[in-house]
Design a protein around this motif. Structure first.
Motif, PDB file in Angstrom:
ATOM      1  N   UNK A 290       0.882  -6.393   3.563  1.00 57.13           N
ATOM      2  CA  UNK A 290       0.183  -5.123   3.253  1.00 57.13           C
ATOM      3  C   UNK A 290       0.022  -4.261   4.495  1.00 57.13           C
ATOM      4  N   UNK A 295       1.511   0.250   7.892  1.00 59.03           N
ATOM      5  CA  UNK A 295       1.686   0.600   9.155  1.00 59.03           C
ATOM      6  C   UNK A 295       3.161   1.250   9.112  1.00 59.03           C
ATOM      7  N   UNK A 296       4.018   0.803   8.113  1.00 54.07           N
ATOM      8  CA  UNK A 296       5.497   1.256   8.260  1.00 54.07           C
ATOM      9  C   UNK A 296       5.526   2.667   7.161  1.00 54.07           C
ATOM     10  N   UNK A 297       4.758   2.353   6.332  1.00 50.79           N
ATOM     11  CA  UNK A 297       5.052   3.602   5.047  1.00 50.79           C
ATOM     12  C   UNK A 297       3.953   4.593   4.859  1.00 50.79           C
ATOM     13  N   UNK A 298       2.907   3.753   4.836  1.00 52.37           N
ATOM     14  CA  UNK A 298       1.718   4.486   4.037  1.00 52.37           C
ATOM     15  C   UNK A 298       0.404   4.870   5.091  1.00 52.37           C
ATOM     16  N   UNK A 408      10.525  -3.014   3.902  1.00 49.78           N
ATOM     17  CA  UNK A 408      11.581  -2.346   3.598  1.00 49.78           C
ATOM     18  C   UNK A 408      11.378  -1.347   2.662  1.00 49.78           C
ATOM     19  N   UNK A 409      10.163  -1.587   1.735  1.00 53.52           N
ATOM     20  CA  UNK A 409       9.886  -1.089   0.596  1.00 53.52           C
ATOM     21  C   UNK A 409       8.305  -0.276   0.455  1.00 53.52           C
ATOM     22  N   UNK A 410       7.687  -0.957   1.746  1.00 56.43           N
ATOM     23  CA  UNK A 410       6.158  -0.181   1.589  1.00 56.43           C
ATOM     24  C   UNK A 410       5.413  -1.026   0.483  1.00 56.43           C
ATOM     25  N   UNK A 411       4.348  -0.307  -0.178  1.00 50.58           N
ATOM     26  CA  UNK A 411       3.803  -0.779  -1.396  1.00 50.58           C
ATOM     27  C   UNK A 411       4.662  -1.339  -2.294  1.00 50.58           C
ATOM     28  N   UNK A 412       5.635  -0.331  -2.737  1.00 56.42           N
ATOM     29  CA  UNK A 412       6.471  -0.760  -3.806  1.00 56.42           C
ATOM     30  C   UNK A 412       7.233  -2.046  -3.596  1.00 56.42           C
ATOM     31  N   UNK A 415       4.585  -4.709  -4.423  1.00 60.48           N
ATOM     32  CA  UNK A 415       4.472  -4.891  -5.782  1.00 60.48           C
ATOM     33  C   UNK A 415       5.615  -5.486  -6.670  1.00 60.48           C
TER      34      UNK A 415
END
Lengths: 478, 363, 372
Positions: A290, A295-298, A408-412, A415
């Protein structure tokens, strides 16, 4: 029980020569001849107790006449055998074979080998019994028998491994355990075709339904009290000689998050501990991932009061968060593995070196941000909250996958990763029963003793997963 | 396939099939099409869906253990049914794909704006394939876990209590609908319930010893109460005009929440709703699978599943922008709603004909 | 299956990363200021400034400023100037200059609400004067990057001024029975100061409530639970009993609507606003003997009169500018049929509504000291 290797014909009569030929070039085979009565004893030197050997064989037979010998051999400790094969098996199991002409007798002189019962290193509790299983299977069975004084505790003896011929005992309580599951387990163990099995944790991997799953599918433990509670719950347990781990089945995923401690404390505390473990599980599996995702995407998800501190601690790190996290997670795993391989005293030093020196220095050198150190450390600590070492190791491994996905895909990614784990878990079965019991299939009564630990007067029923016909375990009212 | 799905899991299955991407625009849909105090309209529509379920229940009762396909094939020659099956399968794949694709497009409003949407779609498709290959029983198990991931979201409603004013509900009933009231507008809201009709196909997998329709009703009731909660929160938190102007009010709603450790949880929760859409996609693909299995009773392992998922990905390429995807999804949902009513009625007629007393001799 | 997954992972590795927003490479806009540009820049031009807090050195910030037609256009300019990618997901407050606010804010707020990156809890603030100048000036005593945000947060927490954010502004803008409000900010000698409350007619700034009246005004807008009130006999407020200060105030508002005509057509409305105010007496300088109940009652009735007089004065001012920040319209709407409500715009009706305020102030306690 007899196991036969293809070299022997079962009917081959016993003879000293055959026995010695069988054990040629074994330095520990010993043959003792008593000239007075033409008795020859054959045994494996270090498997037998010297005391007993002297008492039962050397002293009586040393000067015995033929008549006396014949009389001695009628004693019940001696049993006559009529095949060479049986003799060899007996010798291998620490018995002595006595030959006189074409006749042979065996006598059990085996001495217990291995450590005495002591506390289990991997699963310790604060309150509760402190004994743990040892490598000797019979001793383990004795420990179980000592706790369950019931003639309904039945055993089936099997043997696994073409070369090792490891004895395995399947134990269950008649009238509680489900006979179909028992039969299924016995069939699976009989179906193993391999040359060697040394450990219960090794055996279970040969009989589980999903050999490619990363999750352990049989609960193994070194604690007799746990095994006894499994037995009375209607589960089937299995002891493997030479292994201090005993496994029970059918197993559900959530069983790995329970500990005997839960029952020895008040139910409120037990419940709180179980919830704590679930939180620990979530932290272990997702916290670092998380952090990477955020830190990378959100960046929006960071509260603005925390934002600048986080940016400040990240700003000197040259790598993207994903590599930063993988670096630190790998370091922690290295430390843990090094600590596990080294003697306890050096292991502590490793902890200090790793924790303080590397942690502190890495932040100061700008290798990593201190927030990440917190994330990695807390997920490492949380992973040790899970009582089963094997489950905790599996979860730690999965965590790496999630970290990469999150990077690579953040929260997505996170999940999607969790989704794959859930789907995978939903497909796992243990002896044909669902691994996700009691969530799916749902059983309300089981919830009282899985996610929470209800007070004993509420824990009326045995777990549904055992498919027992004898469901009631407590009749007591409040 | 020896294990049967119990009513509890049917309830969750129904809940999760019905819950899909429309959740995010639901309050606006209601405000636009029903207007003030739309929640009352929602209850009415939910009752209509309940009636539809009653129809399905009657089918179940009279079918006496036969599957829907068996009933139809007894009455209608197979050469007529086979093309119908293919059409149905393709339609269901389309419906599932549109739902999932729309989710991807909405998701891209918030993050991964420039990533190729088909790539994100293929992630969901692979998950759906993974689920499909596990069989319906294991799907129901996975759905249970997904349900427990999603249900805590309901507790976030507490956050809005201080900002919630019942005066914003107004005393007007069904006024201010953007285009006035028409069957089409109400139908548009009604489509949020589509999904329960798949229960028709679940008959052979359900535990006949228990009351499976209790499960269906509970699932539908749970969903209705969830939607009602959402609508109630939105109608008291937003003004009606604002609600009508917001594309996805739920996203705004979530972005309002500031928790001590985390802000902007719409980033997380919207992603979490991937599960709801995954279940919808998977279940429609599964429905298509059951239809195709009538044509190919002994398929190669996983061949049909892979074929369906590939087909779904191909279909999903088509809607590229939100507007198209919305229109296509709406059209597909209308058709599905039609099916949901027509098929049970047709089946009931067939059953009445098949179960008619044979010349009174047996009586 | 397995091949499919590995293929997918390969694609993931190849395609990801494009939407990456690694936090240490971003510049977070924390505040935006909008003003109408002067005539030399041409009409329809906006003067836009943004403030980006810096992590190091702490409390420093980057301030960028430009002239542009839209805020998005301005962002392109800012992005060209800044060494980091500029993002607005951490926006905390938007400042509007007074002249811009007088022309209407909706088209600006529309852009902000539409942007999925911006959350709906961003504070909306009107600046008495030039918003850009206010943002640019330095306040050495305070942490530069967070000063405005913290000031607004503290003030709204104490409920002196309304908590106006993008959500509540939009909500009240779209609702036909209520008008938005916003806090007013100005540059003082030592730092920023709250300059009262801005009242809007639809989205146009039309009137101001002075900061010393903000509390009385917030009695009218809803229930609240904290705040202090000072009433002075020397202030000409019609009180001759001395100086009073009350603390720990809590107030409850209720609005009742009466239709004066039988038709209930909404053109003859009589509105009663009841204010139930409870508080502890913190300070009193005056002739009354507070230990006597009778004197306390006298004090209470004086306070009642004071509150009623002041608040009714506000309402008359609001009626004059056709702004209804209290939401009397919401209650009026609930008392009417839909057709009657729609027959006329509330803004046209509001000036003709008779509004009474009935205050009910009670002194909960007089503190630790009995005699004075």
């Amino acid at each position: 029980m007899t196991t036969t290797t293809p070299d022997h014909k079962p009917a081959q009569p016993p003879s000293v020569e055959a026995a010695l030929a069988e054990f040629s070039t074994c330095i520990d085979i010993e043959q003792r001849t008593f000239p007075k009565n033409a008795i020859q004893a054959v045994y494996l030197l270090h498997l037998v107790s010297q005391d007993q050997l002297y008492r039962e064989i050397i002293r009586p037979f040393m000067n015995a006449t033929d008549d006396e010998t014949a009389h001695l051999l009628t004693q019940s400790v001696f049993s006559e055998v009529c095949s060479h094969c049986e003799c060899v098996d007996a010798i291998l199991n620490g018995k002595a074979a006595l030959y006189q002409g074409n006749q042979a007798w065996i006598i059990d002189l085996a001495r217990p080998i291995g450590r005495t019962i002591e506390q289990s290193e991997t699963e310790s509790v604060i309150a509760g019994p402190h004994d743990g299983f040892v490598e000797n299977m019979m001793e383990n069975l004795a420990v179980i028998r000592q706790r369950i004084r019931s003639s309904h505790l039945k055993t089936v003896e099997l043997s696994v491994g073409e070369v090792t011929k490891t004895p395995v005992i399947v134990a269950y309580i008649e009238g509680i355990a489900n006979p179909d599951l028992l039969q299924a387990l016995i069939d699976r163990i009989k179906g193993i075709e391999t040359d060697a099995v040394y450990e219960a944790n090794m055996l279970v991997q040969m009989i589980d339904d999903n050999p490619n799953s990363v999750f352990p599918q049989f609960m193994t433990t070194e604690r007799p009290d746990v095994i006894c509670s499994k037995l009375t719950a209607g589960r089937i347990v299995c002891l493997v000689d030479g292994s201090p781990s005993v496994f029970s089945c059918p197993t559900s995923f959530f069983e790995f998050f329970t500990s005997p401690d839960d029952y020895y404390q008040r139910w409120q505390l037990g419940t709180a501990l179980r919830l704590l473990r679930i939180i620990g599980f979530l932290i272990t599996i997702g916290f670092t991932a998380f952090y990477v995702a955020v830190t990378t995407y959100h960046y929006e998800m960071i509260p603005h009061t925390m934002l600048l501190n986080l940016v400040e601690s990240r700003s000197r790190v040259p790598f993207p968060p994903l590599f930063e996290a993988l670096l630190m997670e790998t370091t922690i795993e290295l430390l843990r593995e090094a600590g596990a391989r080294l003697p306890t005293k050096i292991g502590q030093t490793i902890g200090i070196v790793g924790g303080i020196v590397i942690g502190q220095a890495a932040v100061q050198a700008g290798f990593t941000s201190n927030v990440l150190i917190i994330a990695v450390a807390s997920s490492a600590i949380a992973s040790f909250v899970i009582p089963s070492y094997i489950m905790s190791a599996s979860i730690r491994l999965i965590r790496f996958g999630l970290i990469i996905l999150a990077g690579i895909l953040g929260n997505l990614g996170l999940i999607v990763g969790i989704g794959f784990i859930v789907i995978h878990l939903a497909g796992i079965t243990n002896l044909g029963t669902s691994y996700l019991t009691p969530v799916a299939p749902m059983n309300k009564m089981d919830w009282l003793d899985s996610f929470i630990r209800g007070p004993f007067y509420l824990l009326r029923n045995r777990p549904s997963q055992t498919r027992t016909t004898n469901t009631v375990k407590t009749k007591m009212r409040k | 396939m020896s294990e049967k799905i119990s009513p509890f899991h049917i309830a969750l299955l129904v809940y999760m099939i019905e819950l899909d991407v429309t959740f995010f625009s639901l309050p606006r849909l209601i405000a636009e099409n029903i207007g003030t105090n739309g929640w009352i309209g929602l209850i009415g529509l939910s009752l209509i869906a309940g009636l539809n379920i009653v129809l399905i229940q009657l089918v179940y009762r009279f079918a006496k253990g036969r599957t829907v396909y068996e009933i139809m094939e007894r009455a209608i020659p197979k050469w007529i049914m086979y093309p119908v099956y293919v059409l149905l399968a393709v339609f269901w794949v389309m419906l599932g794909s549109f739902v999932a694709k729309k989710f991807v497009l909405i998701f891209q409003i918030i993050s991964f704006q420039t990533a190729p949407s088909m790539f994100l779609y293929s992630l969901i498709a692979v998950m759906a394939l993974y689920l499909l290959t596990k069989g319906i029983y294991n799907i129901s198990k996975a759905v249970t876990i997904f349900f427990f991931f999603l249900i805590p979201v309901a507790f976030l409603a507490v956050y809005f209590i201080p900002e919630w004013e019942p005066i914003r509900f107004t005393t007007f009933l069904f006024r201010e609908a953007a285009e006035g009231h028409s069957f089409r507008n109400w139908l548009e809201v009604y489509t949020i319930f589509t999904g329960y009709e798949l229960v028709l196909l679940l008959f052979p997998y359900a535990d006949r010893s228990k009351k499976i329709f209790k499960g269906v009703y509970i699932g539908h009731f749970l969903l209705t109460s969830m939607y009602l909660l959402l609508t109630a929160v939105c109608f008291g938190f937003y003004s009606l005009g604002q609600l009508q102007s917001l594309m996805y009010p739920v996203i705004d709603l979530l972005s309002y929440i500031e928790l001590p450790f985390i802000n902007r949880i719409e980033n997380l929760i919207l992603t979490l709703f991937l599960f709801a859409n995954l279940v919808s996609l998977t279940m429609f693909l599964w429905a298509a699978l059951t239809a195709l299995k009538r044509l190919f009773p002994k398929p190669k392992k996983n061949a049909l599943e892979i074929g369906l998922v590939v087909l779904s990905a191909l279909i999903a390429i088509y809607p590229k922008i939100t507007r198209d995807s919305e229109a296509l999804l709406r059209a597909a949902l209308y058709a599905e709603t039609g099916l949901a009513f027509a098929v049970p009625i047709l089946l009931l007629l067939l059953l009445a004909w098949q179960n008619r007393p044979k010349g009174g001799r047996s009586a | 299956m397995r091949k499919g997954i590995s293929l997918l992972i390969a694609i993931v590795l190849l395609t990801g990363c494009r939407d990456e927003k690694v936090i240490d490479r971003l510049g977070f806009i924390s505040t935006i200021a909008y003003d109408l540009a002067g005539s030399e820049q041409g009409n329809n031009m906006l003067h836009i400034s943004i403030s980006i807090p810096k992590a190091q050195p702490f409390n420093e910030r980057v301030l960028l400023s430009t002239y542009a037609k839209t805020s998005k256009e301005a962002r392109f300019t800012f992005s060209r100037q800044n060494n980091r990618q500029i993002v607005n997901g951490q926006l905390r407050s938007v400042l509007f200059g007074k002249t811009l606010a007088e022309q209407g804010l909706w088209s600006r707020i529309d852009t902000l609400v539409r942007d999925p990156g911006i959350d709906s809890e961003v504070s909306v603030v009107v600046v008495s004067g030039d918003a850009n100048a206010l943002l640019k000036s330095k306040y050495p005593q305070y942490s530069e990057s967070r000063y405005i945000d913290e000031l607004i947060q503290t003030e709204t927490k104490s409920r002196d001024i309304p908590n106006t954010n993008l959500h509540s502004f939009t909500r009240d803008y779209f609702d036909d029975g209520i008008d938005p409000t916003a806090p007013l900010l100005k540059k003082g000698d030592m730092g920023l100061e709250i300059d009262g409350i801005a009242l809007f007619h639809e989205d146009r700034y039309v009137a101001r409530i002075a900061p010393e009246d903000a509390l009385l005004f917030s009695f009218l807008t809803g229930n609240f639970h904290t705040g202090d009130i000072t009433v002075s006999s020397s202030g000409g407020d019609g009180i001759d009993t001395g100086d009073i200060m009350m603390g720990s105030l809590s107030s409850k508002r209720s609005i009742t609507i009466r239709h004066l005509d039988a038709l209930r057509d909404g053109n003859h409305l009589d509105v009663t606003i009841k204010l139930k105010i409870r508080g502890s007496l913190m300070e009193y300088i005056g002739p009354l003997k507070l230990q006597q109940s009778a004197d306390q009652i006298k004090l209470e009735s004086d306070l009642n009169k004071y509150v009623e007089k002041k608040t009714e004065a506000f309402i008359r001012r609001m009626q004059a500018v056709k702004a209804d920040p209290i939401g009397i319209g919401l209650y009026a709407r609930s008392s009417m049929r839909y057709k009657q409500w729609k027959a006329a715009d509330w803004h046209d009706r509001f000036p003709h509504v008779k509004v009474h305020v009935k205050a009910d102030v009670k002194i909960k306690d007089i503190g630790k000291l009995q005699q004075s």
